[in-house]
Scaffold this motif. Structure first.
Motif, short mmCIF file in Angstrom:
data_model
loop_
_atom_site.label_atom_id
_atom_site.label_comp_id
_atom_site.label_asym_id
_atom_site.label_seq_id
_atom_site.Cartn_x
_atom_site.Cartn_y
_atom_site.Cartn_z
N UNK A 1 0.84 -1.21 0.00
CA UNK A 1 0.00 0.00 0.00
C UNK A 1 0.87 1.25 0.00
N UNK A 2 1.97 1.19 0.77
CA UNK A 2 2.89 2.32 0.78
C UNK A 2 3.51 2.57 -0.59
N UNK A 3 3.93 1.50 -1.25
CA UNK A 3 4.54 1.63 -2.58
C UNK A 3 3.53 2.19 -3.58
N UNK A 4 2.28 1.75 -3.49
CA UNK A 4 1.25 2.29 -4.38
C UNK A 4 1.11 3.79 -4.18
N UNK A 5 1.14 4.22 -2.93
CA UNK A 5 1.06 5.66 -2.64
C UNK A 5 2.28 6.40 -3.18
N UNK A 6 3.47 5.83 -2.98
CA UNK A 6 4.70 6.48 -3.41
C UNK A 6 4.86 6.49 -4.93
N UNK A 7 4.21 5.56 -5.62
CA UNK A 7 4.40 5.45 -7.08
C UNK A 7 3.92 6.69 -7.83
N UNK A 8 3.06 7.47 -7.20
CA UNK A 8 2.57 8.70 -7.83
C UNK A 8 3.41 9.92 -7.47
N UNK A 9 4.42 9.73 -6.63
CA UNK A 9 5.18 10.88 -6.13
C UNK A 9 5.90 11.63 -7.24
N UNK A 10 6.67 10.93 -8.08
CA UNK A 10 7.42 11.63 -9.13
C UNK A 10 6.51 12.30 -10.16
N UNK A 11 5.44 11.63 -10.65
CA UNK A 11 4.53 12.35 -11.57
C UNK A 11 3.89 13.57 -10.92
N UNK A 12 3.48 13.47 -9.65
CA UNK A 12 2.88 14.62 -8.97
C UNK A 12 3.91 15.73 -8.79
N UNK A 13 5.15 15.36 -8.47
CA UNK A 13 6.22 16.35 -8.34
C UNK A 13 6.50 17.02 -9.67
N UNK A 14 6.55 16.21 -10.72
CA UNK A 14 6.80 16.73 -12.07
C UNK A 14 5.72 17.71 -12.48
N UNK A 15 4.47 17.46 -12.07
CA UNK A 15 3.36 18.35 -12.41
C UNK A 15 3.43 19.67 -11.65
N UNK A 16 3.98 19.64 -10.43
CA UNK A 16 3.97 20.83 -9.58
C UNK A 16 5.20 21.71 -9.73
N UNK A 17 6.36 21.12 -9.97
CA UNK A 17 7.62 21.87 -9.95
C UNK A 17 7.68 23.03 -10.94
N UNK A 18 7.25 22.88 -12.21
CA UNK A 18 7.41 24.00 -13.15
C UNK A 18 6.73 25.28 -12.70
N UNK A 19 5.62 25.18 -11.96
CA UNK A 19 4.88 26.38 -11.56
C UNK A 19 5.14 26.80 -10.13
N UNK A 20 5.45 25.87 -9.26
CA UNK A 20 5.63 26.19 -7.84
C UNK A 20 7.08 26.23 -7.42
N UNK A 21 7.96 25.65 -8.21
CA UNK A 21 9.38 25.66 -7.89
C UNK A 21 9.80 24.43 -7.09
N UNK A 22 11.05 24.04 -7.27
CA UNK A 22 11.52 22.80 -6.66
C UNK A 22 11.62 22.90 -5.13
N UNK A 23 12.00 24.06 -4.60
CA UNK A 23 12.12 24.20 -3.15
C UNK A 23 10.75 24.15 -2.48
N UNK A 24 9.78 24.83 -3.06
CA UNK A 24 8.42 24.82 -2.51
C UNK A 24 7.85 23.41 -2.52
N UNK A 25 8.04 22.71 -3.62
CA UNK A 25 7.49 21.36 -3.72
C UNK A 25 8.29 20.38 -2.87
N UNK A 26 9.62 20.52 -2.91
CA UNK A 26 10.48 19.57 -2.20
C UNK A 26 10.42 19.70 -0.69
N UNK A 27 10.39 20.95 -0.18
CA UNK A 27 10.38 21.17 1.27
C UNK A 27 9.04 21.63 1.80
N UNK A 28 8.27 22.32 0.97
CA UNK A 28 6.96 22.79 1.41
C UNK A 28 6.02 21.65 1.76
#
Length: 303
Positions: A16-43
């Motif tokens: 179940x944990x792996x299923x949850x984590x499997x979406x992490x990189x796509x969700x990060x990829x979707x957020x970083x261009x507009x919110x920035x890597x620091x906001x997404x990574x640490x926020x």
């Protein structure tokens, strides 16, 4: 609870944990261009820390013993700061599917960390099966043409190393404190460090970010950084860090599927064959023997 039932439950929760984590990189990829890597990574860690603080307050949990603080700091450094920030920086330059291939190294790295941090001794069979699973992931990467090494590749590899230490330490500590407490206290402990950094990177333009970017940020904050770890650390504590971590061999394939479905990234042929090979390795490693050495402190609490 018998050892077999503990292992079975640990593998289920780990899945179940792996299923949850499997979406992490796509969700990060979707957020970083507009919110920035620091906001997404640490926020996301800061948002998760607020949720953790509320949960701890509602349950009136006492502070962990002082001897646990350095270990909680190590968990926080690996999974609250290291992996999120480094992977967010990497997602500026490489596709999520590409990063997922490199994350396939995480189970092997976690098993190595478990030898040093979780006092586990996997059998020779376990290492052979794990090597076969790793070879399957690398062969899949070659077949997909992941590309030449880049700065983004290096950042993902550093993120993998950070996560491996955080997973192994958190899984071992979960046997004493319980998985959800380890996560919550690690998040709360990291909040004073995260707050000023995130505050310095706030920008009014973020208010105009697209719903897709905010949805990605909400996912990595509430699921990747919070809810997913409830199942993951409990699974590591029950089934053993080295054994349960091998389920993450499935994560790159799941991430590639999400990347194609949600981001429109192209995923080449051979996915099904690689998936079957990896599933076989996961099943074999789950059945292999893992020896747990007694902890130095014999007065361990039940998770």
């Amino acid at each position: 609870m018998t050892e077999q039932s503990r292992t079975r439950e640990g593998l289920l929760l780990g899945g179940l944990g792996v299923l949850a984590f499997s979406l992490t990189l796509p969700a990060t990829r979707a957020a970083v261009p507009e919110l920035g890597s620091t906001m997404v990574g640490l926020g996301r860690g800061l948002v998760a820390a607020m949720l953790a603080g509320i949960l701890l307050a509602l349950r009136r949990e006492r502070l962990p013993e002082r001897r646990h603080w350095p270990r909680l700091a190590l968990v926080a450094a690996g999974v609250v700061v290291g992996f999120p920030l480094l992977s967010a920086l990497a997602m500026r330059d490489i596709p999520a599917a590409h990063g997922a291939v490199l994350v396939g190294l995480l189970p092997a790295a976690t098993a190595v960390a478990a030898v040093f941090r979780a006092r586990e001794r996997p059998s020779v069979t376990f290492w052979l099966v794990s090597a076969a699973g790793l070879a399957a992931v690398l062969a899949f990467a070659a077949a997909q043409g992941a590309g030449k090494p880049t700065q983004g590749d290096g950042l993902v590899l550093l993120a993998v190393a950070a996560a491996a230490v955080g997973y192994a330490e958190g899984g071992a500590l979960s046997r004493e404190l319980g998985g959800w407490r380890v996560l919550c206290w690690a998040l709360v402990l990291s909040a004073p460090v995260l707050l000023p950094i995130v505050a310095l990177h706030l920008d009014a333009r973020m208010l105009h970010a697209s719903p897709r970017a905010w949805a990605g940020f909400a996912y990595v904050s509430g699921v990747s950084m919070f809810l997913g770890f409830f199942a993951w650390y409990r699974g590591l504590a029950l089934g053993g860090v080295a054994r349960v971590s091998q389920i993450q061999l499935l994560q790159p394939l799941l991430t590639m599927g999400w990347s194609a479905l949600l981001l429109g990234e192209e995923v080449g042929r051979g996915t099904l064959g690689a998936a079957l090979l990896v599933v076989g390795c996961v099943l074999a490693s789950a059945r292999s023997r893992i020896q747990r050495l007694p902890a130095p402190d014999a007065s361990l609490k039940a998770p």
